[in-house]
Design an enzyme around this catalytic site. Structure first.
Site, PDB file in Angstrom:
ATOM      1  N   ASN A  73       0.738  -1.125   0.056  1.00 56.25           N
ATOM      2  CA  ASN A  73       0.054  -0.108  -0.007  1.00 56.25           C
ATOM      3  C   ASN A  73       0.883   1.269   0.058  1.00 56.25           C
ATOM      4  OD1 ASN A  73      -2.206  -1.734   0.050  1.00 56.25           O
ATOM      5  ND2 ASN A  73      -2.057  -1.534   2.299  1.00 56.25           N
TER       6      ASN A  73
ATOM      7  N   GLY B 186       7.105 -20.637  -0.109  1.00 56.87           N
ATOM      8  CA  GLY B 186       7.749 -21.881  -0.156  1.00 56.87           C
ATOM      9  C   GLY B 186       8.761 -21.750  -1.380  1.00 56.87           C
TER      10      GLY B 186
END
Length: 566
Positions: free
Chosen positions: A457, A508
């Site tokens: 943001n 991951g």
């Protein structure tokens, strides 16, 4: 009127409203109608698909593929997925191409502070404009709602009439008084992407102009242009399993199970070891009916006859890891011990674990307790006791992220005093919004070992530099984390290295947008080693009981000692 009464009774509306009022009265929430809406929404019908739209688009390698837009009926309204985000992105594009394009013209890309100052002032102006619009809308809504409230007043007297119906509320109130209500969610201004995106683009341009890598440019900005003689890499928190709350699995407490390589290994060696463990875990989860034998893991908690972990789903999470579930926390730890033992590794020496608890997602506000397993609830104080027992039994767990809600500050203090010297207690969702933390360093942030910062943001590069400096001064560690919706841009890695973050949380080792960042981290390691400016990372825990004495330094544990009791 009689038909209306019969209709609402058939839908159990009076009973539901009475239950809601009984449950919320002890809390006396500041936004009563908001809490009522949250309570009643639990009984709404599940969203259903009402329309599908297909489009031919290009995939990541330029080949044609299918895009499907799904419209759902949600609470009697038709909604298209991602519309709100699209509106925000469109507004951000408009800001960049129009206002910011004119405002930043002729400025030097190396003058990050000046650019970020102007971006901050522009954003503040937009926030004020939005507030004025909201005030006007609220006045109009109040004017329209006043007659409606007056007409419905008589029906409210029906609810509290029966004494027997009030008893369930009294039972709940005792538990609910023990927990503070959830703090309001920080609003996100539509278009705020433009501020953070422009700030980062300026930083990248500044690094290009100076003919230096972005991570060094960030380090120079943080240290007032004083070039560091050595730099260390953040330790990766590699998500191995994304433990979704899926049936028939019962475990809710663990959102992510992460691997943290020891500091003695290079990043390349650490990633290779993580991949070896991941391969073995997938092998153990793959065959139906086959489970790790409790005898293979040296655990005090290992008990023969426990149920096997459910078979992993054949899909990859948006976090870039395997999705699976467990019946209890010990099953996941047993799986990890077995996988490591099978390939000749030992947890606590050759690899460490971190758990993202995401406790804010577990709170049942009616009961005033966390639902850690399906049907199993614990109070905030009981959660602290559970974590203390967990770390004592499994000392190879060296990081807990969001073990509690941010509102449970007393319990954060307790868990830090009990475990801070042997485990990192990290606030991610529990950390305050970045703009508020800049204004008041103590607002809405509990006692913790460190904070996960995310570049999202309106966050500017200067904000991250300032915040990481504040955290350094408070003896808290900085963790750079990637947002859930991730792009293939790898600037986050340079930010983490330049800021001197202790850890980096990238998800991951699957999905291109995740792997790209790990590859960038490997490239930076190679570059620093070639320049002989690579410094080995360390693990330092904080003894919170000594925090009041500034002269005491954190106890260094590089790495934590070998533990046979696990």
């Amino acid at each position: 009127r009689g038909e209306a009464a019969e209709y609402y009774r058939g839908q159990r509306v009076p009973q539901r409203v009475e239950e809601a009022l009984n449950a919320l009265f002890p809390l006396r929430p500041a936004d009563l109608y908001g809490e009522l809406a949250n309570y009643i929404s639990k009984f709404s019908k599940a969203p259903v698909i009402c329309k599908l739209i297909g489009r031919k688009v290009l995939d990541g390698v330029g080949q044609p593929t299918l895009e499907v837009e799904i419209h759902c009926m949600v609470k009697n309204y038709e909604k298209a997925d991602e519309k709100e985000r699209n509106d925000s992105v469109n507004t951000a594009v408009e800001w960049v191409n129009e206002s910011l394009n004119t405002m930043l013209r002729d400025l030097k890309p190396t003058d990050q502070c000046e650019v970020d100052k102007m971006l901050g002032e522009y954003f503040t102006k937009k926030v004020e404009e939005k507030k004025e619009i909201q005030k006007q809308e609220e006045k109009e809504q109040e004017a329209e709602a006043t007659p409606a409230l007056t007409s419905h007043t008589p029906s409210a007297t029906v609810l509290p009439g029966k004494k027997k119906a009030a008893k369930p509320g009294k039972k709940v109130s005792v538990a609910e008084k023990m927990i503070p209500p959830a703090e309001p969610v920080e609003p996100v201004l539509c278009g705020s992407f433009a501020i953070g995106g422009t700030s980062l683009a300026i930083a990248k341009a500044g690094a290009t102009v100076r003919c230096i890598p972005l991570y060094l440019h960030i380090a120079l900005l943080k240290h007032d242009q004083d070039s560091p003689k050595e730099m260390s890499l953040p330790l990766p928190m590699v998500t191995l399993l994304n433990c979704e709350k899926i049936l028939p699995a019962k475990l809710k407490l663990m959102k992510e199970l992460m691997l943290i390589p020891p500091v003695q290994l290079s990043l390349k060696q650490g990633i290779e070891r993580v991949l070896d463990i991941q391969k073995e875990v997938m092998r153990l989860l793959d065959p139906p009916g086959k489970v790790p034998s409790p005898q293979l893991a040296d655990s005090k908690k290992g008990k023969a006859g426990k149920k096997a972990p459910p078979q992993a789903l054949k899909r990859i999470s948006h976090l870039g890891c395997l999705i699976t579930g467990f019946d209890n926390l010990e099953q996941s730890l047993l799986l990890m011990q077995t996988a490591c033992n099978n390939i000749g590794l030992e947890l606590g020496t050759d690899m460490y674990l971190g758990i993202n608890c995401a406790a804010h997602e577990l709170m049942d506000y009616v009961k005033g307790k966390y639902e850690i397993l399906t049907g199993t609830f614990k109070s905030p104080d009981e959660m602290v006791d559970m974590y203390v027992e967990l770390i004592n039994n499994f000392p190879f767990i060296i990081a807990l992220i969001d073990p509690l809600r941010k509102e449970d500050r007393e319990q954060w203090n307790n868990i830090c005093c009990a475990l801070g010297s042997k485990c990192y207690l990290i606030a991610e969702d529990a950390a305050t919004h970045i703009s508020k933390f800049k204004i008041d360093q103590n607002i809405n942030i509990p006692m913790c070992s460190g904070v996960v910062l995310k570049y999202i943001n309106q966050t500017k590069v200067s904000d991250l530099i300032e915040l990481s400096g504040l955290l350094d001064g408070q003896r808290r560690i900085t963790i750079l984390g990637s947002p859930d919706g991730e792009s293939s841009d790898d600037s986050l890695v340079d930010l983490a290295v330049g800021l001197g973050a202790r850890f980096i949380k990238l998800g991951g080792l699957s999905r291109g947008e995740r792997v790209t960042k790990y590859n960038r981290l490997l490239a930076i390691e190679e570059e620093l080693a070639k320049n002989r400016t690579l410094r080995e990372a360390t693990l330092e825990f904080i003894a919170f009981g000594e925090e009041s004495q500034p002269e005491n330094q954190p106890s260094a544990v590089p790495p934590p000692p070998k533990q046979d009791s696990a």
